[in-house]
Design a protein around this motif. Structure first.
Motif, mmCIF file in Angstrom:
data_model
loop_
_atom_site.group_PDB
_atom_site.id
_atom_site.type_symbol
_atom_site.label_atom_id
_atom_site.label_comp_id
_atom_site.label_asym_id
_atom_site.label_seq_id
_atom_site.Cartn_x
_atom_site.Cartn_y
_atom_site.Cartn_z
ATOM 1 N N UNK A 135 -1.682 11.627 10.952
ATOM 2 C CA UNK A 135 -2.365 11.506 12.241
ATOM 3 C C UNK A 135 -1.609 10.519 13.157
ATOM 4 N N UNK A 136 -1.200 9.394 12.571
ATOM 5 C CA UNK A 136 -0.452 8.401 13.333
ATOM 6 C C UNK A 136 0.875 8.964 13.822
ATOM 7 N N UNK A 137 1.572 9.683 12.953
ATOM 8 C CA UNK A 137 2.897 10.195 13.329
ATOM 9 C C UNK A 137 2.802 11.294 14.386
ATOM 10 N N UNK A 138 1.777 12.125 14.290
ATOM 11 C CA UNK A 138 1.581 13.187 15.291
ATOM 12 C C UNK A 138 1.227 12.568 16.634
ATOM 13 N N UNK B 140 -5.425 21.566 7.308
ATOM 14 C CA UNK B 140 -4.971 22.519 6.290
ATOM 15 C C UNK B 140 -3.897 21.897 5.405
ATOM 16 N N UNK B 141 -3.062 21.049 6.006
ATOM 17 C CA UNK B 141 -2.034 20.377 5.206
ATOM 18 C C UNK B 141 -2.663 19.506 4.120
ATOM 19 N N UNK B 142 -3.817 18.928 4.435
ATOM 20 C CA UNK B 142 -4.543 18.148 3.428
ATOM 21 C C UNK B 142 -4.840 19.017 2.219
ATOM 22 N N UNK B 143 -5.376 20.229 2.482
ATOM 23 C CA UNK B 143 -5.695 21.150 1.375
ATOM 24 C C UNK B 143 -4.432 21.597 0.645
ATOM 25 N N UNK B 144 -3.430 21.982 1.441
ATOM 26 C CA UNK B 144 -2.219 22.548 0.837
ATOM 27 C C UNK B 144 -1.469 21.538 -0.024
ATOM 28 N N UNK B 145 -1.467 20.274 0.414
ATOM 29 C CA UNK B 145 -0.654 19.276 -0.273
ATOM 30 C C UNK B 145 -1.459 18.297 -1.116
ATOM 31 N N UNK B 146 -2.767 18.495 -1.136
ATOM 32 C CA UNK B 146 -3.600 17.572 -1.893
ATOM 33 C C UNK B 146 -3.519 16.132 -1.388
ATOM 34 N N UNK B 147 -3.440 15.981 -0.053
ATOM 35 C CA UNK B 147 -3.317 14.641 0.531
ATOM 36 C C UNK B 147 -4.589 13.835 0.347
ATOM 37 N N UNK B 148 -4.427 12.532 0.179
ATOM 38 C CA UNK B 148 -5.595 11.644 0.224
ATOM 39 C C UNK B 148 -5.797 11.167 1.668
ATOM 40 N N UNK C 145 0.807 -1.232 0.000
ATOM 41 C CA UNK C 145 0.000 0.000 0.000
ATOM 42 C C UNK C 145 0.837 1.279 0.000
ATOM 43 N N UNK C 146 2.119 1.184 -0.348
ATOM 44 C CA UNK C 146 2.960 2.382 -0.379
ATOM 45 C C UNK C 146 3.260 2.986 0.974
ATOM 46 N N UNK C 147 3.175 2.178 2.018
ATOM 47 C CA UNK C 147 3.322 2.692 3.382
ATOM 48 C C UNK C 147 4.649 3.421 3.594
ATOM 49 N N UNK C 148 5.744 2.769 3.207
ATOM 50 C CA UNK C 148 7.064 3.352 3.483
ATOM 51 C C UNK C 148 7.290 4.644 2.716
ATOM 52 N N UNK D 289 -5.279 8.339 3.031
ATOM 53 C CA UNK D 289 -4.180 7.543 3.598
ATOM 54 C C UNK D 289 -3.048 8.450 4.059
ATOM 55 N N UNK D 290 -2.809 9.522 3.308
ATOM 56 C CA UNK D 290 -1.816 10.510 3.731
ATOM 57 C C UNK D 290 -2.233 11.127 5.060
#
Lengths: 690, 690
Positions: free
Chosen positions: B102-105, B86-94, B41-44, B96-97
């Motif tokens: 969320x997990x890393x924070x 906001x990072x979702x908007x700024x970076x066009x995250x899906x 799933x492209x995790x790494x 999973x991103x």
């Protein structure tokens, strides 16, 4: 807006009626049992006398402490500690009164180390002239002290401490110096922000050449205790050459200032070395040391035996909450009676198996704690008469029980918490301070895995003695068990399985038989096969646990067997608790008992059903059995475990009336920087900057 | 005052050189193994891409969060959640991103329920017109939603919920009403302070007489989900007739606002009922319901299978810290080599036995998680084709594994923490948030003791089917195992012990054989002897655990057996991890395997020495095996577990440079009211009043 929640009541049947029903249907006399358990040393009277004084002081109110920041928690703890010390003066309290109040307030006080390790070490290791100087200052709190032994790099291995105390023969001073970062003192309670004095343990270095040399060689004499003033009495700042601070947030113990402390060639006078047992001659710099090292076990063994004795009440707190709440909490009907009422969850065997063996354990640990205290007192009397032969036994017993009992209690507290379901995770459970604070016990005063080696050493030594017919103590139970085992082994007899369901004494025999066989195995591995110590460490640990379990079962049995004042039904339930503790423990290590031949295959097979049967017998008395520990609501601090059973009202009040977060209205829109509606705070502005 | 600590370094050998030595002496290829584990799933790649963006944001810095008050923690969490969105908007995250970030924070975000249960429930249970209305509002965060099911008095027993939704045929509205205090919604995340909408689960009550009556009788149709706006969009206050708040501090999860919520005859429109599967006719008030209940398992099974999959990374975090730190930490010399250097504590078997089986467990759980995900996908595909026969299997598998795996991980995290000795209790361990947060998992989404009944039901049903030759699924491994067992039983053959040391496949057989025999026992008790369900609950739980252990071992074996890209030495170590997991698990329940005849007496006897031997083989690769999980320092947030090994410098810096308590100078004199030197604060004045 009117608050319509005021008029709401919990669904029926409610908590108070459930507990009332539980209390009246049991024939256990709570007051008699409580007297039996807790009248020792006037404990119950003291609690009754002191509790109301604490309950009336707003500073000791626990309602909102979980909402505070670390700094506010610490300030509150210091204010409480000061108030508590004033109560000593106002009420003429003795040290036991003080400790009772400390326990009920349930803070690890910023003065904790001053009142415990600091004063104890002065009493035990200072010379008479040091004592006459320091004790009045300590008792009046004119100085506040701590105990600084552990370092960043060394805890268990005290011999490896790096802080140096180098004797300067020219100035007659010791020079305290931290040669590395890992030499920093670490974890030393009461020292980070509060104490102005400390016992500082450092490697004593003495010149090995005669001292006239310009750069003499030094030899190490191992760790020694020094008393050092570390902060200025008026500014409360550390002296030049000393750096001290608090190590920061921890898992628990937020109310105490665990310290780091480093020295940069800091000089202390000759009188700093605590010199009851060890001296450095002022003129010649010559070293003299105690005749026997045994005497130095004193403080450590005392603290371990105290931890063993205290274990039962920490667990009783958890079990009290668990029994009361799981009696009140109802969930599901029986699958075979779908239309019946919802069932108290404590009636499900899957809840019983978690809570009731631990209820039995509180009693097991109680009698074990008493036995430990008795052994400690006897040994002290022997030592004072110059008889040191029982020291090793006491040291082994206190180490093994400290390890086993604190593991049982730390794990047991968490088991109880999980048995509460969701509400066990909430802050009103009574577990959010109890659990994390108690977890310190598995590590302090000797890590629980490390110190069992000391037990194993002792057991191997005893077994070796018995094998060689050179055991001085073979009149004690341990020696007799070893001898019996060796006799049977020599005559090639198989061990006879104990008839554990027929006789309560046979249970004691089974536990000792298993421990003896494990002891023989490690004796064989180490003494006969000469296997490396490190390689057999897991077996050593296991053997220590087995021997400690045998001590617990034996103490429980002896206490019940000699007790003759309790009413029949109460006594009979205590025997059931004894059996439950023993069979539950046996079942959890089933194969071990089987393998050792201590019990038979068919006995092992029946353990689970015997455990369930005993739980069924104990269940109706569970509430009265926890009531007998007489733990006040003030200490429980638990909506779930309240004596009156008003669980749901209390949970709701804590949330609805006393939660400060509900005074704040938030702005949930992510495109707006505002966090709190109408207020610009530091998080809003940080967000705006990004 | 000059700070002499600047120039100090830790004693030798230091952390970096120790880890370097460990990393170079192992022939495990970290990057290849990491790719094998985490490229799915492209995790790494995702982690590599997102991590630097988070590390550069000051709001996400974790250094001081443990010092904050509950209110400040929550404000910070909301600021972080806004920034993340906001990072979702700024970076066009899906999505999973977003979840990776969320997990890393590592906050349980105040938006958590909005992004998980709320949107999922709308997607799965809303009608098409409800979806087209709500989904755009949800995705743009114009509304924030939560999920309100659990109540103060009912959690596990969803059928027992007390909140009522009464259909008023005259106004075509539902009336939401909490008849008691225990009907209060409770624990509902994101709702306490943040959400303005919620899915509200309530007992649907419909008039049982035809509705023209002035006070009609009502009949209950069980719990149903409604979507309800609960707060005003501009004031963010709850509407009249609704009371909402945050329930207060908890063991963990300080960053989320778990709610209580009560309704006082609050009216919602007909469109509030989520009506993909269930409808109440607008005109007639007639009820229609789904053809099969199975479909409603959907969300719950999905969440449970996700928890199973996530379990390995929570444990890997703990094990990474434990392996790195216990490699660096040195304490004592070997007893048989007193003059040697101090030994890395991970070289002691008593440390290995706590850490290395858990290292093996991270891998076991990994392959189990993958197998669970595969099963989930397959079943979804079946269901979409209208084939429902594998639903029960998947539900049982996800329930059993959720229970077992979260227990293993919750306990394993604490075992790792204790293996760190004193520093494991400190705030820089990386465990003070991980441990308490993870403990929620043993209770949420089905209490771990409760849901094993669902597994046992399934197993009994399957066994009954096989006995009666009516098992549709007997082509699967479970059915085959049951059939084999019954055939042997019929022909009165004893079970043949598996030769677990000769064949890795035999280990799988042994686990399944034991689970099968336990299943037969509960089948016998329940179906043949007709014993009450409640009475055999402990056995049911035990059987579920045994079957889930068999699934884990089987998944681990299958994964290794079919894998053919990893280099030989890596593969060979993975097989050792497989054996270590299996033998360690077997030893912990030794008697059970013996009793079932799955392995022989002499095999049980050798388990302990085989475990120790395997640990010796794995020890040199331990650092590389944890490195392969690629958990970044940002997530570990641990001085002890840092990748570079600078343990002691980091511990010291956190205490000496970043601890705000050290900015405050206290007044330790109990006879003075002052708490902080030179400042009169609220605790000083409270003290003065007494």
């Amino acid at each position: 807006m009117s608050d319509f929640t005021q008029k709401l009541r919990p669904g029926k049947p409610d908590g108070p009626s459930t507990l009332l029903q539980q209390r009246t249907q049991s024939n256990i006399s709570v007051d008699e049992l409580a007297h039996h358990l807790l009248s020792y040393d006037g404990f119950l009277d003291r609690q009754l006398r002191i509790l109301p004084l604490l309950e009336q002081e707003p500073l000791f109110n626990k309602m909102n402490q979980a909402n505070l920041s670390r700094i506010e928690v610490f300030k509150l703890a210091l204010a409480r500690a000061k108030r508590l010390r004033r109560l000593v003066d106002e009420n003429g309290w003795d040290i036991y009164d003080y400790k009772m109040a400390e326990t009920l307030i349930d803070d690890v006080s910023p003065y904790y180390l001053h009142m415990h390790m600091f004063v104890t070490t002065i009493k035990e290791q200072a010379s008479d002239s040091q004592k006459s100087h320091y004790l009045p200052l300590i008792e009046s709190f004119r100085i506040i002290g701590a105990y600084a032994q552990t370092e960043l790099g060394h805890g268990s291995n005290v011999q490896g401490l790096e802080l140096e105390a180098r004797w300067d023969p020219s100035t007659k001073e010791f020079i305290l110096h931290s040669p590395t970062l890992t030499a920093s003192k670490w974890w030393n309670g009461s020292l980070g922000r509060i104490a102005n004095h400390a016992i500082v343990v450092a490697q004593l270095l003495l010149p090995s050449s005669s001292g006239q040399d310009s750069s003499p060689e030094y030899a190490s004499y191992g760790p020694h205790p020094f008393i050092v003033q570390v902060r200025d009495m008026s500014t409360h700042q550390p002296f030049d050459g000393i750096v001290i601070g608090d190590i920061g947030p921890k898992l628990g113990y937020a109310t105490i200032d665990n310290a780091y402390m480093l020295f940069d060639n800091f000089r202390v006078p000759h009188s700093a070395l605590l010199s009851k047992y060890c001296q450095v001659d002022y003129e010649s710099g010559a070293y003299s040391k105690p005749a026997t090292q045994g005497i130095l076990y004193g403080t450590m063994t005392f603290v371990r035996s105290l931890i063993v004795h205290q274990a039962r009440l920490a667990l009783a707190r958890a079990v009290t909450i668990a029994v009361r709440y799981t009696s009140i909490r109802r969930q599901f009907t029986h699958r075979d009676d779908r239309d019946g009422p919802e069932v108290s969850v404590l009636s499900y065997p899957t809840v019983q198996i978690r809570v009731l063996p631990l209820l039995a354990t509180t009693y097991a640990l109680h009698y074990t704690g008493l036995a430990m205290q008795e052994t400690y007192k006897d040994t002290r009397q022997h030592v004072e008469r110059g008889e040191l032969h029982t020291l090793a036994h006491m040291h082994s017993m206190s180490s093994g029980l400290k390890s086993l009992c604190t593991n049982i209690v730390a794990d047991g507290i968490e088991t109880c918490r999980r048995a509460l379901g969701g509400h066990g995770y909430g802050g009103a459970s009574g577990f959010t301070r109890l659990g994390p604070d108690y977890l310190s016990r598995v590590t302090v005063e000797g890590d629980n895995w490390m110190i069992t080696q000391q037990v194993a050493s002792y057991l191997i030594k005893r077994m070796t003695g018995v094998v060689m017919n050179m055991d001085d103590d073979n009149h004690d139970e341990l020696g007799q068990s070893f001898k019996l085992f060796l006799d049977m082994k020599q005559s090639k007899q198989s061990p006879i399985p104990c008839d554990i369901y027929a006789s309560d004494r046979a249970i004691v025999d089974a536990f000792q038989q298993r421990a003896t066989i494990l002891t023989y195995d490690i004796y064989e591995a180490r003494v006969l096969e000469k296997r490396p110590w490190t390689e057999i460490m897991i077996q050593l640990h296991k053997t220590s646990s087995a021997q400690s379990q045998a001590i617990i079962v034996n103490s429980f049995f002896n206490a019940l067997n000699t007790e003759n004042t309790l009413p029949g039904p109460t006594k009979s339930t205590l025997w059931d608790l004894y059996r439950l503790f023993a069979f539950y423990t046996m079942e959890s290590v089933g194969y071990d008992f089987l393998r050792s031949g201590a019990i038979s295959h068919c006995h092992v097979e029946k353990l689970a059903s015997r455990v369930q049967e005993l739980m069924g017998k104990i269940r109706p008395h569970a509430v009265n059995l926890v009531d007998s520990w007489k733990i006040p609501d003030f200490l429980l601090d638990s909506a779930l475990g309240r004596y009156d059973g008003n669980v749901y009202e209390d949970l709701f009040n804590r949330a609805h009336k006393f939660n400060p977060l509900n005074q704040v209205t938030f702005n949930p829109n992510y495109w707006e920087d505002e966090i709190v509606k109408g207020i610009s705070d530091k998080w809003s502005s940080q967000l705006a900057k990004l």
